[in-house]
Design a protein around this motif. Structure first.
Motif, mmCIF file in Angstrom:
data_model
loop_
_atom_site.group_PDB
_atom_site.id
_atom_site.type_symbol
_atom_site.label_atom_id
_atom_site.label_comp_id
_atom_site.label_asym_id
_atom_site.label_seq_id
_atom_site.Cartn_x
_atom_site.Cartn_y
_atom_site.Cartn_z
ATOM 1 N N GLY A 1 0.779 -1.232 0.000
ATOM 2 C CA GLY A 1 0.000 0.000 0.000
ATOM 3 C C GLY A 1 0.806 1.275 0.000
ATOM 4 N N ALA A 2 2.101 1.203 -0.294
ATOM 5 C CA ALA A 2 2.919 2.417 -0.336
ATOM 6 C C ALA A 2 2.651 3.234 -1.591
ATOM 7 C CB ALA A 2 4.410 2.066 -0.246
ATOM 8 N N ILE A 3 2.093 2.583 -2.603
ATOM 9 C CA ILE A 3 1.701 3.252 -3.837
ATOM 10 C C ILE A 3 0.181 3.245 -3.902
ATOM 11 C CG2 ILE A 3 1.861 3.229 -6.359
ATOM 12 C CD1 ILE A 3 4.472 1.656 -6.051
ATOM 13 N N LYS A 4 -0.393 4.364 -4.263
ATOM 14 C CA LYS A 4 -1.851 4.486 -4.267
ATOM 15 C C LYS A 4 -2.501 3.482 -5.214
ATOM 16 C CE LYS A 4 -2.152 9.418 -3.087
ATOM 17 N NZ LYS A 4 -2.585 10.746 -3.558
ATOM 18 N N ASP A 5 -3.535 2.818 -4.710
ATOM 19 C CA ASP A 5 -4.275 1.871 -5.544
ATOM 20 C C ASP A 5 -4.919 2.555 -6.743
ATOM 21 O OD1 ASP A 5 -3.661 -0.370 -4.071
ATOM 22 O OD2 ASP A 5 -5.492 -0.324 -2.868
ATOM 23 N N GLU A 6 -5.213 3.849 -6.598
ATOM 24 C CA GLU A 6 -5.902 4.574 -7.669
ATOM 25 C C GLU A 6 -5.120 4.587 -8.978
ATOM 26 O OE1 GLU A 6 -5.700 5.437 -4.585
ATOM 27 O OE2 GLU A 6 -7.380 6.661 -3.888
ATOM 28 N N ILE A 7 -3.801 4.467 -8.895
ATOM 29 C CA ILE A 7 -3.006 4.489 -10.125
ATOM 30 C C ILE A 7 -2.601 3.081 -10.555
ATOM 31 C CG2 ILE A 7 -2.102 6.766 -9.539
ATOM 32 C CD1 ILE A 7 0.657 5.206 -9.160
ATOM 33 N N MET A 8 -3.092 2.067 -9.834
ATOM 34 C CA MET A 8 -2.711 0.692 -10.102
ATOM 35 C C MET A 8 -3.820 -0.067 -10.819
ATOM 36 S SD MET A 8 0.265 0.510 -8.651
ATOM 37 C CE MET A 8 0.424 -1.253 -8.826
ATOM 38 N N ASP A 9 -3.434 -1.101 -11.523
ATOM 39 C CA ASP A 9 -4.382 -2.108 -11.992
ATOM 40 C C ASP A 9 -4.473 -3.121 -10.856
ATOM 41 O OD1 ASP A 9 -5.674 -4.315 -13.045
ATOM 42 O OD2 ASP A 9 -4.704 -4.176 -15.002
ATOM 43 N N THR A 10 -5.431 -2.913 -9.958
ATOM 44 C CA THR A 10 -5.492 -3.739 -8.743
ATOM 45 C C THR A 10 -5.828 -5.197 -9.045
ATOM 46 O OG1 THR A 10 -7.777 -3.035 -8.362
ATOM 47 C CG2 THR A 10 -6.040 -1.816 -7.213
ATOM 48 N N GLU A 11 -6.518 -5.426 -10.157
ATOM 49 C CA GLU A 11 -6.824 -6.814 -10.516
ATOM 50 C C GLU A 11 -5.536 -7.568 -10.850
ATOM 51 O OE1 GLU A 11 -9.873 -6.988 -13.498
ATOM 52 O OE2 GLU A 11 -11.173 -5.582 -12.417
ATOM 53 N N GLU A 12 -4.681 -6.924 -11.623
ATOM 54 C CA GLU A 12 -3.401 -7.556 -11.944
ATOM 55 C C GLU A 12 -2.515 -7.651 -10.707
ATOM 56 O OE1 GLU A 12 0.467 -7.097 -14.939
ATOM 57 O OE2 GLU A 12 -1.187 -5.651 -15.065
ATOM 58 N N LEU A 13 -2.563 -6.606 -9.879
ATOM 59 C CA LEU A 13 -1.757 -6.604 -8.667
ATOM 60 C C LEU A 13 -2.156 -7.742 -7.730
ATOM 61 C CD1 LEU A 13 0.432 -5.107 -7.026
ATOM 62 C CD2 LEU A 13 -1.401 -3.742 -5.995
ATOM 63 N N SER A 14 -3.454 -7.954 -7.565
ATOM 64 C CA SER A 14 -3.907 -9.041 -6.688
ATOM 65 C C SER A 14 -3.485 -10.402 -7.235
ATOM 66 C CB SER A 14 -5.430 -8.988 -6.517
ATOM 67 O OG SER A 14 -6.099 -9.288 -7.733
ATOM 68 N N LEU A 15 -3.491 -10.556 -8.554
ATOM 69 C CA LEU A 15 -3.035 -11.803 -9.151
ATOM 70 C C LEU A 15 -1.545 -12.016 -8.878
ATOM 71 C CD1 LEU A 15 -3.549 -14.302 -10.897
ATOM 72 C CD2 LEU A 15 -3.158 -12.874 -12.934
ATOM 73 N N LYS A 16 -0.764 -10.928 -8.984
ATOM 74 C CA LYS A 16 0.668 -11.012 -8.672
ATOM 75 C C LYS A 16 0.882 -11.404 -7.211
ATOM 76 C CE LYS A 16 2.877 -9.496 -12.479
ATOM 77 N NZ LYS A 16 3.988 -10.224 -13.151
ATOM 78 N N LEU A 17 0.033 -10.879 -6.325
ATOM 79 C CA LEU A 17 0.158 -11.199 -4.910
ATOM 80 C C LEU A 17 -0.184 -12.664 -4.656
ATOM 81 C CD1 LEU A 17 0.674 -10.423 -1.991
ATOM 82 C CD2 LEU A 17 -1.674 -9.544 -1.864
ATOM 83 N N VAL A 18 -1.234 -13.145 -5.280
ATOM 84 C CA VAL A 18 -1.588 -14.558 -5.146
ATOM 85 C C VAL A 18 -0.441 -15.436 -5.648
ATOM 86 C CG1 VAL A 18 -3.099 -16.384 -6.024
ATOM 87 C CG2 VAL A 18 -4.084 -14.239 -5.195
ATOM 88 N N GLU A 19 0.142 -15.047 -6.776
ATOM 89 C CA GLU A 19 1.279 -15.803 -7.315
ATOM 90 C C GLU A 19 2.434 -15.836 -6.322
ATOM 91 O OE1 GLU A 19 4.130 -15.883 -11.319
ATOM 92 O OE2 GLU A 19 2.876 -14.126 -10.878
ATOM 93 N N ARG A 20 2.719 -14.685 -5.718
ATOM 94 C CA ARG A 20 3.815 -14.620 -4.742
ATOM 95 C C ARG A 20 3.511 -15.506 -3.528
ATOM 96 N NH1 ARG A 20 7.388 -10.508 -2.852
ATOM 97 N NH2 ARG A 20 7.343 -9.655 -4.974
ATOM 98 N N LEU A 21 2.302 -15.373 -3.011
ATOM 99 C CA LEU A 21 1.962 -16.102 -1.785
ATOM 100 C C LEU A 21 1.833 -17.602 -2.010
ATOM 101 C CD1 LEU A 21 -0.603 -13.646 -0.133
ATOM 102 C CD2 LEU A 21 1.802 -13.991 0.449
ATOM 103 N N GLN A 22 1.367 -18.013 -3.173
ATOM 104 C CA GLN A 22 1.255 -19.454 -3.378
ATOM 105 C C GLN A 22 2.619 -20.095 -3.576
ATOM 106 O OE1 GLN A 22 -1.439 -20.135 -6.745
ATOM 107 N NE2 GLN A 22 0.289 -20.889 -7.942
#
Length: 288
Positions: free
Chosen positions: A193-214
């Motif tokens: 959350g150090a970078i504002k979600d408003e400028i992010m593609d949060t759908e892609e970001l969440s997929l990247k997070l799932v990839e990292r965590l799995q």
């Protein structure tokens, strides 16, 4: 995934930090304990290199404890003083003044030798957005002087805050650097959350997070989202999580915007579990 964010106010913040360093005795740099390397702004390193500096690894309650302690020891081996804290609850706060006094021992001894009885220690508080600077200042001041928010960029104006322990704090807005050369660093900042979600593609970001965590913490994903197993492909794991959470639109399609918000919010709030995204041995994500 290209991530760059450098609003104009951050140029002003860098200038103010440089100008105001002469007013302080030391610097407290707050980092996110989940990403001690990624949350270290190289510009701050350069600006504050001539001042005694104490690093606080905040949000340590959200991390793998062994990894955080390893970070403390790794920084110590580089002659950098760091302590772990949870500014929200106050854990570790009592260790800050002794650490500062140790850093400033020689200077204070010189002042006392000159006959100065009462010494006021002035400290600048720096760090990237959303690492908990305002929460730290509020805890130190024991009231709500500094405005806080759960989005980066809330603290805007310079202000001095007096504390009950003889230390005056100079608040500064969170500042990032102009370009993220390392995609892993950029992702770590976005995940936390150090970078504002408003400028992010949060759908892609969440997929990247799932990839990292799995890859790093599959058991936490399985327990939190009641999965029998994680899928081979991250998108399939995300889809399973979405169905478990009812993030479905008419026709049975996945509501990717909704599940992205759920996953990011739950990770940032520590609900998925205690996760350290970096380790001090490689400076990269921890591998399972």
């Amino acid at each position: 995934m290209a991530i760059n964010w450098f609003p104009g106010h951050m140029v002003k913040t860098k200038r103010e930090i440089k100008e105001n360093l002469k007013l302080v005795d030391a610097v407290i740099e707050i980092r996110d304990a989940r990403i001690p390397k990624s949350s270290a702004n190289p510009d701050i390193d350069e600006l504050c290199k001539d001042k005694p500096r104490l690093i606080l690894l905040n949000k340590s309650d959200l991390t793998d404890n062994k990894t955080t302690k390893a970070w403390i020891n790794a920084l110590k081996s580089e002659s950098i003083r760091a302590i772990e804290v949870n500014c929200l609850k106050g854990d570790g706060i009592k260790n800050i003044k002794p650490a500062l006094m140790e850093l400033l021992k020689e200077k204070h001894e010189r002042l006392k030798a000159k006959g100065l009885a009462k010494i006021i220690t002035r400290v600048m508080v720096v760090g990237i957005p959303n690492v908990g600077k305002s929460t730290f200042i509020n805890k130190m001041a024991r009231n709500n002087i500094a405005k806080t928010g759960d989005r980066p960029g809330v603290t805007k104006n310079k202000q001095w805050i007096k504390t009950a322990i003889g230390i005056e704090l100079l608040d500064t807005p969170g500042v990032l650097w102009p370009k993220f050369e390392d995609e892993e660093v950029a992702l770590n900042l976005a995940f936390t959350g150090a970078i504002k979600d408003e400028i992010m593609d949060t759908e892609e970001l969440s997929l990247k997070l799932v990839e990292r965590l799995q890859n790093t913490n599959p058991e936490l994903l399985k327990v939190r989202y009641k999965l029998e197993a994680v899928a081979e492909e991250p998108i399939d794991t995300l889809n399973m999580i979405a169905r478990k959470r009812g993030a479905i639109v008419s026709g049975g399609e996945i509501d990717y915007n909704r599940i992205a918000s759920i996953i990011l919010d739950e990770f940032r709030g520590g609900k998925i579990g205690n996760v350290s995204l970096e380790n001090p041995w490689k400076g990269e994500e921890i591998e399972g």
